[in-house]
Each structure stands twice: as C-alpha cells, then as structure tokens.
Design a protein around this motif. Sequence first.
Motif, mmCIF file in Angstrom:
data_model
loop_
_atom_site.group_PDB
_atom_site.id
_atom_site.type_symbol
_atom_site.label_atom_id
_atom_site.label_comp_id
_atom_site.label_asym_id
_atom_site.label_seq_id
_atom_site.Cartn_x
_atom_site.Cartn_y
_atom_site.Cartn_z
ATOM 1 N N UNK A 172 18.820 -43.783 -17.471
ATOM 2 C CA UNK A 172 19.519 -43.675 -16.191
ATOM 3 C C UNK A 172 18.854 -44.450 -15.048
ATOM 4 N N UNK A 173 17.683 -45.064 -15.294
ATOM 5 C CA UNK A 173 16.976 -45.717 -14.200
ATOM 6 C C UNK A 173 16.253 -44.688 -13.349
ATOM 7 N N UNK A 174 15.442 -45.168 -12.408
ATOM 8 C CA UNK A 174 14.655 -44.202 -11.634
ATOM 9 C C UNK A 174 15.519 -43.396 -10.659
ATOM 10 N N UNK A 175 16.610 -43.954 -10.186
ATOM 11 C CA UNK A 175 17.469 -43.204 -9.266
ATOM 12 C C UNK A 175 18.160 -42.034 -9.979
ATOM 13 N N UNK A 176 18.771 -42.325 -11.104
ATOM 14 C CA UNK A 176 19.406 -41.251 -11.857
ATOM 15 C C UNK A 176 18.404 -40.221 -12.354
ATOM 16 N N UNK A 177 17.213 -40.687 -12.712
ATOM 17 C CA UNK A 177 16.168 -39.774 -13.177
ATOM 18 C C UNK A 177 15.755 -38.807 -12.078
ATOM 19 N N UNK A 178 15.611 -39.314 -10.854
ATOM 20 C CA UNK A 178 15.234 -38.443 -9.733
ATOM 21 C C UNK A 178 16.289 -37.365 -9.499
ATOM 22 N N UNK A 179 17.550 -37.720 -9.625
ATOM 23 C CA UNK A 179 18.623 -36.746 -9.429
ATOM 24 C C UNK A 179 18.585 -35.666 -10.503
ATOM 25 N N UNK A 180 18.339 -36.066 -11.752
ATOM 26 C CA UNK A 180 18.262 -35.092 -12.846
ATOM 27 C C UNK A 180 17.030 -34.204 -12.696
ATOM 28 N N UNK A 181 15.894 -34.806 -12.305
ATOM 29 C CA UNK A 181 14.672 -34.023 -12.118
ATOM 30 C C UNK A 181 14.851 -32.973 -11.024
ATOM 31 N N UNK A 182 15.614 -33.324 -9.986
ATOM 32 C CA UNK A 182 15.868 -32.347 -8.928
ATOM 33 C C UNK A 182 16.583 -31.113 -9.443
ATOM 34 N N UNK A 183 17.526 -31.317 -10.364
ATOM 35 C CA UNK A 183 18.241 -30.161 -10.930
ATOM 36 C C UNK A 183 17.336 -29.360 -11.866
ATOM 37 N N UNK A 184 16.420 -30.039 -12.566
ATOM 38 C CA UNK A 184 15.508 -29.328 -13.468
ATOM 39 C C UNK A 184 14.573 -28.408 -12.687
ATOM 40 N N UNK A 185 14.151 -28.852 -11.494
ATOM 41 C CA UNK A 185 13.219 -28.059 -10.693
ATOM 42 C C UNK A 185 13.852 -26.765 -10.193
ATOM 43 N N UNK A 186 15.174 -26.678 -10.242
ATOM 44 C CA UNK A 186 15.829 -25.425 -9.817
ATOM 45 C C UNK A 186 15.424 -24.247 -10.696
ATOM 46 N N UNK A 187 14.778 -24.508 -11.831
ATOM 47 C CA UNK A 187 14.251 -23.407 -12.641
ATOM 48 C C UNK A 187 13.224 -22.588 -11.876
ATOM 49 N N UNK A 188 12.612 -23.184 -10.845
ATOM 50 C CA UNK A 188 11.666 -22.432 -10.014
ATOM 51 C C UNK A 188 12.369 -21.287 -9.276
ATOM 52 N N UNK A 189 13.635 -21.467 -8.965
ATOM 53 C CA UNK A 189 14.385 -20.374 -8.322
ATOM 54 C C UNK A 189 14.523 -19.187 -9.277
ATOM 55 N N UNK A 190 14.734 -19.474 -10.551
ATOM 56 C CA UNK A 190 14.792 -18.407 -11.558
ATOM 57 C C UNK A 190 13.436 -17.726 -11.672
ATOM 58 N N UNK A 191 12.365 -18.523 -11.673
ATOM 59 C CA UNK A 191 11.019 -17.947 -11.746
ATOM 60 C C UNK A 191 10.750 -17.062 -10.546
ATOM 61 N N UNK A 192 11.178 -17.503 -9.368
ATOM 62 C CA UNK A 192 10.980 -16.687 -8.171
ATOM 63 C C UNK A 192 11.712 -15.363 -8.245
ATOM 64 N N UNK A 193 12.889 -15.352 -8.845
ATOM 65 C CA UNK A 193 13.650 -14.108 -8.967
ATOM 66 C C UNK A 193 12.928 -13.082 -9.832
ATOM 67 N N UNK A 194 12.067 -13.548 -10.738
ATOM 68 C CA UNK A 194 11.330 -12.628 -11.608
ATOM 69 C C UNK A 194 10.102 -12.031 -10.926
ATOM 70 N N UNK A 195 9.717 -12.564 -9.773
ATOM 71 C CA UNK A 195 8.487 -12.107 -9.109
ATOM 72 C C UNK A 195 8.753 -10.849 -8.291
#
Length: 481
Positions: A172-195
Amino acid sequence: MPPTAATNLGYKPPDGGWGWVVVFASFISIGFSYAFPKSLTIYFKEIQEYFSVSYSEIAWLSSVMLASMYAGGPISSMLVNRYGSRPVVMVGGLLVCTGMALASLGTTIIHLYLCVGVIGGFGLAFNLQPALTIIGTYFQVKRPLANGLAMTGSPVVLSTLAPLNQFLFDSFGWRGSFLILGSIVLNCCVAGALMRPVIKPAQFQPDNDSSMSSRKGSVEAAAENVGSQSAENSKNRSTGQSFVSRYIDISLFTHRGFLIYLIGNVVMFFGFFAPVVFLAPYAKHQGTDEYSAALLLSIFALVDMFIRPVTGFLGNSKWVRPRIQYFFSFAVSYNGVCHLLCPLASGYGGLVVYAVFFGLAFGMLSALLFEVLMDLVGAHRFSSAVGLVTIIECGPVLLGPPISGALVDIFGDYKYMYYACGVFMLVPGIFFFIMHYYNYKKLNEEQRQSVVVDLMTSEETVELKISQIKKPCNKTEDGSF
C-alpha cells in the motif's frame, strides 16, 4: 539491604484476580507505546528519499514521537490521578489513530513531525503511564513479575509490526500503511476498557463511633468549604502551586533515590533509543536487503520478548529483589558494552549476533526501568514520579537519535554513532553502581537510627508508666485511700 519502599495505598493489593487481566491490558498498551516508534523505522529510507531529507532529519520523526510521549507524562499523570487509567488509555488510542490518519495525507516532513510525532506521541503518553500506574494498584508482592510480563508487550508487538510494516509498505505504500496502522492502534481502546479500577476493601467502622465520625466528617466538610473559599481569594501564584502539588508530588526532588535515578537516566537516554532506531538502516547501509534488515528487528524483539518475563521472575526472587537496584545498574552497563562492541561485528551474521545480545541487554533494562523507580519511591508516589521523570527525560529522548544521525551524516559511517551510544550507556551504569551502594548504605544508617530512637522512646514510655504505678496514694481521714 533495606526493604522495598512501603506501599502506603491504604489497602492490601489483591496480587492476582482481575489484576492479571489488567496486566494483559497493560501488555497491549505498553507494547504499542514502545514498539510503535521503533517499527516506523522500516519506512525511514523510503520517506527520506520521498522528501529528500538527511539521516538526522528523518531521525527527528521517531525522536519527536518519543519526546512527545515522555513530555506528556505529567499531563497523563494528572489525568490518571483525576479520572483513573481506563478513560485516559482509551483517549490515547484515539489520539494515535487520528495522528496516523492525518500523517497519511502529509506533504512535507514537518507535517509528519506534527501528526506522527506530536499528536501520536501524546497519544502514546496516555497509553504508557496509566498502564504502568495501574499495575502498582493491583500488585505488591508479585509486582516485579507483573511489571516484567506487562513490559513484554513491547517486543511482542515489535516482532509483529516489523514484518507487517514491510508487507504493508510493499502493498500500500507508506501513506496507506500509516492509515492501516492508525486503525490497528485502536486496540489500545479495548485494552483501556479492561483496566477496571481496583476494588478496595471497605473500612470497618464501629457503631459507637458513628456519631463521632459524622461530627468529624461535618467538621472536615466545613473546613474544606472554608479552605475552598480562602483558596478562591488567594493569589494566582498560590493557586497554581496548590494545583500542581495536588496532582504532582514536587517533594520528590528532595528524595535521594529519585534524584539518583533521574540523573542517571537523563544521561542514559541519549543513547537508549538510537541503536534500535538505526538498526535496520545500518543493515541496509551494509548492503542487506529490506526483508533481512526487518528480520534483525524481529530477532531483536524475539530475544527481548524472552528476557523480559525472565527478568521479572529474577527480580521477584528473594535473592535479587532486595538488590534490584544493582541488577538495574548491571543492565545499563551491559547495554553500553554491547554498543561499544557492535562495530566489531562484520557482515549480516555479525549483526544477527549483535541483535541477540542487544535484545538481551535491552529487555533486561526495559523490564526493570519502572520497577526500580517504584521500588525507590513506593507505589503511592509512582504516578507523580514517572510523570516528573518523563518530562525531564524528553530532552535526551528528543535529541539522542538526531545527534546519532548527525554523526552518521558527518562521518559517513555508523560505528561512531554506536561508540557514542555505548559511552552514554556505560557511564550512567557505573554511576548507578556507585550511587546505589551509597544510597543503600545511607538507608541502613537511617534505619538503625530510627530503631534506636524508637527504643529510646519506648523506654521513656515504660519508665513513665512505672513511675505512675509507684506513685504513693494519699490516705484520707477515715482511713480509706
């Protein structure tokens, strides 16, 4: 050796139960916080060519992100003290996602500094500090083990993101990769809900003291009202000081152990992240292909992943825990020795050997980095302590990789950068050995003096009671006493 710092939490931590779920959530949150800036180095060579920038300029991308993560420590501490860890971590995940999405639209390197570095870095700060703090509320006896397991998230996430980033870039190139990585980091919201906040046991209050307690509560409430009214009429400077002291413990700057930790860490962080940031570019500079260079990060991360829980087990043992500051001093020195020997490694095989030994050193240091701070100041002051440490460390975190990149630009060789990082790590390691020996010695002396004072006070109390017992009674006229 003196015992570890008292917890003073007002309750007994459960040392298990839902705490292990919290450790898993911290594993995810800490993993993204530390692994994310390192994994982005896969894109450095391509972004460098795309924007036509130098080594030192591209190194600022990780530096700004790490520095923002550390600079956001006090803000994160205040939010955690006010709202708890759960909402802060969830907001952090949203911030990182937003920063990466905006960065995918970047047209200049400055745009990436602001989106990935500043916005994403502050989001990582909201992920890191709450995850470290909440472990101290759930664990006391097993705290080194819990911290070691949580810190293992960094190499696990890095070993996953390093090859994934290379695949995403090719697809996807670096631009598309950055967009996908941003969605992957949303897993931190799930982790926060467990705290979930720790459930503190209710304090038993005798019935016969209920009226007294209610009167006391009324008096305290009245006093608080009077205090709030007087605070509103006070000067702005006094109000500011009251606000700061409410959320940040400034008295830590008079704590001997905290100052030793802070001074050593400021020097150490000039050489802490640069060797990881430049590991893949160094391999590519020697003619290694992109996937083999990314594999070095995976090897480093796998070794790091293995040694962190092992370090937690060792740190929790009865032989190491009373001397855990010495263990930390050894880990810092070991990192310095690895970097000094790195230029001697020849070819890809030599870099693999370096990645293994560096992974061992880095994992040991990372597993102990915050545990030794909690050991020095206690869990009840840790949130403020880590906030103060991170805001001061953001300077060397920001300047370390660009200075290293400048050395590469000046000499056209990476070996001088690794020599500099080795010195920056070895010197504070020796400093820690000397100063922690001095600190342990002073603590032993203070403990003996405290025991002597307690004994003298006890003897005076006993003598006073004996004198009261022996005091003669006055006889009345009718013969009674």
